[in-house]
Scaffold this motif. Structure first.
Motif, PDB file in Angstrom:
ATOM      1  N   LEU A  59       0.806  -1.223   0.000  1.00 65.62           N
ATOM      2  CA  LEU A  59       0.000   0.000   0.000  1.00 65.62           C
ATOM      3  C   LEU A  59       0.841   1.275   0.000  1.00 65.62           C
ATOM      4  N   VAL A  60       1.975   1.258   0.679  1.00 58.65           N
ATOM      5  CA  VAL A  60       2.752   2.485   0.904  1.00 58.65           C
ATOM      6  C   VAL A  60       3.807   2.711  -0.175  1.00 58.65           C
ATOM      7  N   VAL A  61       4.498   1.645  -0.594  1.00 56.87           N
ATOM      8  CA  VAL A  61       5.622   1.801  -1.528  1.00 56.87           C
ATOM      9  C   VAL A  61       5.233   2.532  -2.809  1.00 56.87           C
ATOM     10  N   PRO A  62       4.080   2.251  -3.422  1.00 50.74           N
ATOM     11  CA  PRO A  62       3.771   2.987  -4.659  1.00 50.74           C
ATOM     12  C   PRO A  62       3.670   4.489  -4.474  1.00 50.74           C
ATOM     13  N   TRP A  63       3.248   4.960  -3.293  1.00 54.10           N
ATOM     14  CA  TRP A  63       3.184   6.396  -3.050  1.00 54.10           C
ATOM     15  C   TRP A  63       4.577   7.010  -2.965  1.00 54.10           C
ATOM     16  N   LEU A  64       5.529   6.236  -2.452  1.00 57.72           N
ATOM     17  CA  LEU A  64       6.889   6.743  -2.272  1.00 57.72           C
ATOM     18  C   LEU A  64       7.787   6.468  -3.469  1.00 57.72           C
ATOM     19  N   PHE A  65       7.364   5.551  -4.346  1.00 58.54           N
ATOM     20  CA  PHE A  65       8.252   5.096  -5.407  1.00 58.54           C
ATOM     21  C   PHE A  65       7.598   5.168  -6.785  1.00 58.54           C
ATOM     22  N   SER A  66       6.499   4.452  -6.970  1.00 62.59           N
ATOM     23  CA  SER A  66       5.844   4.436  -8.275  1.00 62.59           C
ATOM     24  C   SER A  66       5.334   5.813  -8.670  1.00 62.59           C
ATOM     25  N   LEU A  67       4.686   6.504  -7.728  1.00 60.47           N
ATOM     26  CA  LEU A  67       4.128   7.811  -8.037  1.00 60.47           C
ATOM     27  C   LEU A  67       5.209   8.812  -8.441  1.00 60.47           C
ATOM     28  N   PRO A  68       6.316   8.947  -7.684  1.00 60.51           N
ATOM     29  CA  PRO A  68       7.371   9.866  -8.136  1.00 60.51           C
ATOM     30  C   PRO A  68       7.945   9.510  -9.508  1.00 60.51           C
ATOM     31  N   MET A  69       8.215   8.205  -9.750  1.00 61.16           N
ATOM     32  CA  MET A  69       8.759   7.811 -11.047  1.00 61.16           C
ATOM     33  C   MET A  69       7.759   8.100 -12.166  1.00 61.16           C
ATOM     34  N   SER A 369      17.476   4.547 -13.603  1.00 62.73           N
ATOM     35  CA  SER A 369      16.372   5.285 -12.974  1.00 62.73           C
ATOM     36  C   SER A 369      16.878   6.534 -12.276  1.00 62.73           C
ATOM     37  N   VAL A 370      18.035   6.436 -11.637  1.00 64.27           N
ATOM     38  CA  VAL A 370      18.635   7.609 -10.984  1.00 64.27           C
ATOM     39  C   VAL A 370      18.914   8.694 -12.016  1.00 64.27           C
ATOM     40  N   LEU A 371      19.503   8.323 -13.155  1.00 61.89           N
ATOM     41  CA  LEU A 371      19.789   9.315 -14.191  1.00 61.89           C
ATOM     42  C   LEU A 371      18.508   9.926 -14.746  1.00 61.89           C
ATOM     43  N   THR A 372      17.445   9.122 -14.850  1.00 60.33           N
ATOM     44  CA  THR A 372      16.165   9.646 -15.318  1.00 60.33           C
ATOM     45  C   THR A 372      15.633  10.715 -14.367  1.00 60.33           C
ATOM     46  N   LEU A 373      15.671  10.440 -13.076  1.00 61.01           N
ATOM     47  CA  LEU A 373      15.187  11.405 -12.086  1.00 61.01           C
ATOM     48  C   LEU A 373      16.032  12.676 -12.089  1.00 61.01           C
ATOM     49  N   LEU A 407      15.502   8.250  -4.641  1.00 60.76           N
ATOM     50  CA  LEU A 407      16.948   8.066  -4.493  1.00 60.76           C
ATOM     51  C   LEU A 407      17.282   7.462  -3.130  1.00 60.76           C
ATOM     52  N   THR A 408      16.567   7.898  -2.098  1.00 59.60           N
ATOM     53  CA  THR A 408      16.783   7.330  -0.761  1.00 59.60           C
ATOM     54  C   THR A 408      16.402   5.854  -0.732  1.00 59.60           C
ATOM     55  N   LEU A 409      15.286   5.534  -1.364  1.00 57.79           N
ATOM     56  CA  LEU A 409      14.848   4.133  -1.405  1.00 57.79           C
ATOM     57  C   LEU A 409      15.792   3.290  -2.252  1.00 57.79           C
ATOM     58  N   PHE A 410      16.328   3.850  -3.334  1.00 61.20           N
ATOM     59  CA  PHE A 410      17.308   3.126  -4.145  1.00 61.20           C
ATOM     60  C   PHE A 410      18.534   2.752  -3.319  1.00 61.20           C
ATOM     61  N   THR A 411      18.987   3.693  -2.492  1.00 61.58           N
ATOM     62  CA  THR A 411      20.151   3.430  -1.648  1.00 61.58           C
ATOM     63  C   THR A 411      19.890   2.246  -0.724  1.00 61.58           C
ATOM     64  N   TRP A 412      18.708   2.220  -0.121  1.00 61.89           N
ATOM     65  CA  TRP A 412      18.330   1.111   0.762  1.00 61.89           C
ATOM     66  C   TRP A 412      18.245  -0.193  -0.017  1.00 61.89           C
ATOM     67  N   TRP A 413      17.689  -0.116  -1.209  1.00 58.62           N
ATOM     68  CA  TRP A 413      17.536  -1.283  -2.074  1.00 58.62           C
ATOM     69  C   TRP A 413      18.893  -1.924  -2.349  1.00 58.62           C
ATOM     70  N   LEU A 414      19.847  -1.108  -2.803  1.00 62.81           N
ATOM     71  CA  LEU A 414      21.154  -1.656  -3.162  1.00 62.81           C
ATOM     72  C   LEU A 414      21.915  -2.158  -1.935  1.00 62.81           C
ATOM     73  N   ALA A 415      21.705  -1.503  -0.794  1.00 60.42           N
ATOM     74  CA  ALA A 415      22.378  -1.949   0.429  1.00 60.42           C
ATOM     75  C   ALA A 415      21.910  -3.326   0.862  1.00 60.42           C
ATOM     76  N   ASN A 416      20.726  -3.731   0.399  1.00 62.20           N
ATOM     77  CA  ASN A 416      20.171  -5.017   0.815  1.00 62.20           C
ATOM     78  C   ASN A 416      20.183  -6.065  -0.287  1.00 62.20           C
TER      79      ASN A 416
END
Length: 443
Positions: A59-69, A369-373, A407-416
């Motif tokens: 429920l939450v991730v699309p608001w923080l990730f899909s919507l911005p992209m 995706s980072v370069l796109t943003l 970008l913050t979520l991407f950092t967390w993604w790659l760290a894991n």
């Protein structure tokens, strides 16, 4: 490298007549096939993060990730409605070097993703025909699916759009039946427990959230076919506005139903939706859900090949690759050489397991995706005169949030990501500058 437009570096003159074009309905179908294609492949999130947290992630991730992209993609698709999408946006924003990296990283990354889709389809086939479970036969099955979607892509974007629409109906029909039956038979609160008792927080919020981010990624990828969409400056924002809530609903409700009808959240692993369907509607529904899962993977392969093959085409137009890759077939108006080359490389990689292919791919996906943003932010500053039919709301603050939150979520993604991906991901990224120097030296 050639500059095909003196006003917008990296943007080729739009000539919509050279391509067949998708209408809004076909675009929505292909977008959904790429970004969602049904509630499959993320079941492990439930057992890893807990049923309650998994549902909250959905429920939450699309608001923080899909919507911005989606907002970023919508603005750029109206400002620069050109074939190649995010690759040419980045080239216009940051010049040849970073534009090339964006295109190269994404194209080479989809070799891994397409190969992974083909391997998964071969794995599914082995459940029906055990004789193809390994070795050359397994690879031949993967090759068959790659050739199938390549043939559809060669026939043109309208064939892809029509095929995708029909297959989505076939795929989502059993999902809808399962969801209704599951919700009707729910026992207990599917949000309980919120997280697995005694599990380390990093596993709960690391692996589970990483799966959620992967699940809701890809909303910029179909921008590579911008000139193959009817009235892209109007239809891309509309298509993205439709897809984000539809993806949320078709992920959340079936997962809610599955948890509620089985109650056995600890057993959720990849493919568990079929088990949940068996609990809700018996063996016939389980078979239908298995077929739906296989179609969903096929649609992912089909739409990813569509998106990825437009990158060598546009990069060849810009002078980076051989001019043959920029040819359009006279009959089908598709870049056949680009499709054949991409399919061949994917087939060569289909000998590796999915667990090795996908984690490395994520590094390449994140980089583009980072370069796109960042391109959205850069072009807002350097090209405020661009005729943006859609603008990210909220002024500078709105743009900052759209860029910084993902970008913050991407950092967390790659760290894991796993250690294998943390080793090979940066190495694969390093091939981009080397390739740039090679093609620059050739020109």
């Amino acid at each position: 490298m050639s500059d095909t437009n003196t006003k917008l570096p990296g943007a080729a003159p739009a000539d919509a007549r050279r391509f067949e074009q998708l209408k809004l309905g076909g675009l929505v179908a292909v977008l959904y096939a790429y970004c969602a294609a049904g509630p499959f492949g993320f079941e492990e999130m439930v057992s890893t993060s807990g049923p309650g947290m998994a549902l909250l992630f959905l429920l939450v991730v699309p608001w923080l990730f899909s919507l911005p992209m989606s907002l970023a993609t919508a603005e750029m698709a109206t400002a620069m409605p050109v074939q190649g999408g995010f690759y040419r946006w980045t080239r216009a924003a940051f010049g040849d070097f970073w534009g090339f990296q964006c295109g190269w990283w994404n194209w080479t990354g989809t070799f891994l993703m397409n190969a992974a889709y083909a391997v998964v389809l071969a794995d599914y086939s082995a459940q029906i025909f055990p004789s193809v479970a390994g070795g050359v036969r397994h690879w031949l099955v993967a090759l068959f699916f790659l050739l199938l979607v390549a043939a559809l892509n060669i026939r043109g974007v309208r064939v892809v759009g029509g095929t995708t629409t029909v297959l989505l109906i076939v795929c989502l029909a059993p999902v809808a039946v399962f969801t209704v039956l599951g919700l009707m038979q729910m026992t207990g609160n599917p949000f309980v427990p919120l997280v697995p008792p005694g599990k380390p927080w990093r596993e709960v919020y690391g692996v589970g959230l990483a799966l959620g981010l992967w699940l809701y990624s890809g909303y910029e990828q179909l921008s590579t076919i911008t000139e193959e969409v009817e009235k892209p400056a109007r239809n891309f924002p509309r298509g993205l506005a439709i897809i984000v809530p539809v993806a949320m609903v078709t992920f959340f409700l079936p997962t809610l139903a599955g948890i509620g009808v089985t109650g056995d959240w600890q057993s959720w692993t990849t493919g568990y939706m079929v088990t949940a369907a068996r609990a809700a509607g018996g063996e016939s529904l389980a078979v239908a859900m298995f077929g739906a899962a296989m179609i969903a993977v096929l649609l992912g392969l089909e739409s990813t090949l569509l998106s990825s093959t437009r990158l060598p085409f546009t990069m060849a137009e810009d002078g980076y690759f051989h001019a043959r890759l920029a040819r359009l077939n006279a009959k089908f108006r598709t870049p056949v050489e680009s499709i054949v080359l991409t399919t061949g490389i994917c087939a060569a990689l289909a000998v590796f397991p999915v667990t090795k292919l996908v984690p490395v791919y994520l590094w390449l996906r994140v980089a583009t995706s980072v370069l796109t943003l960042l391109s959205v932010w850069r072009l807002r500053a350097t090209r405020p005169d661009l005729p943006r039919g859609f603008r990210i709301p909220g002024g500078r603050l709105g743009v900052a949030l759209v860029v910084l939150v993902p970008l913050t979520l991407f950092t967390w993604w790659l760290a894991n990501t796993d250690p294998f991906a943390r080793t090979w991901g940066p190495l694969v990224l390093a091939a981009g500058p080397i390739a740039f120097l090679a093609v620059r030296g050739r020109s």
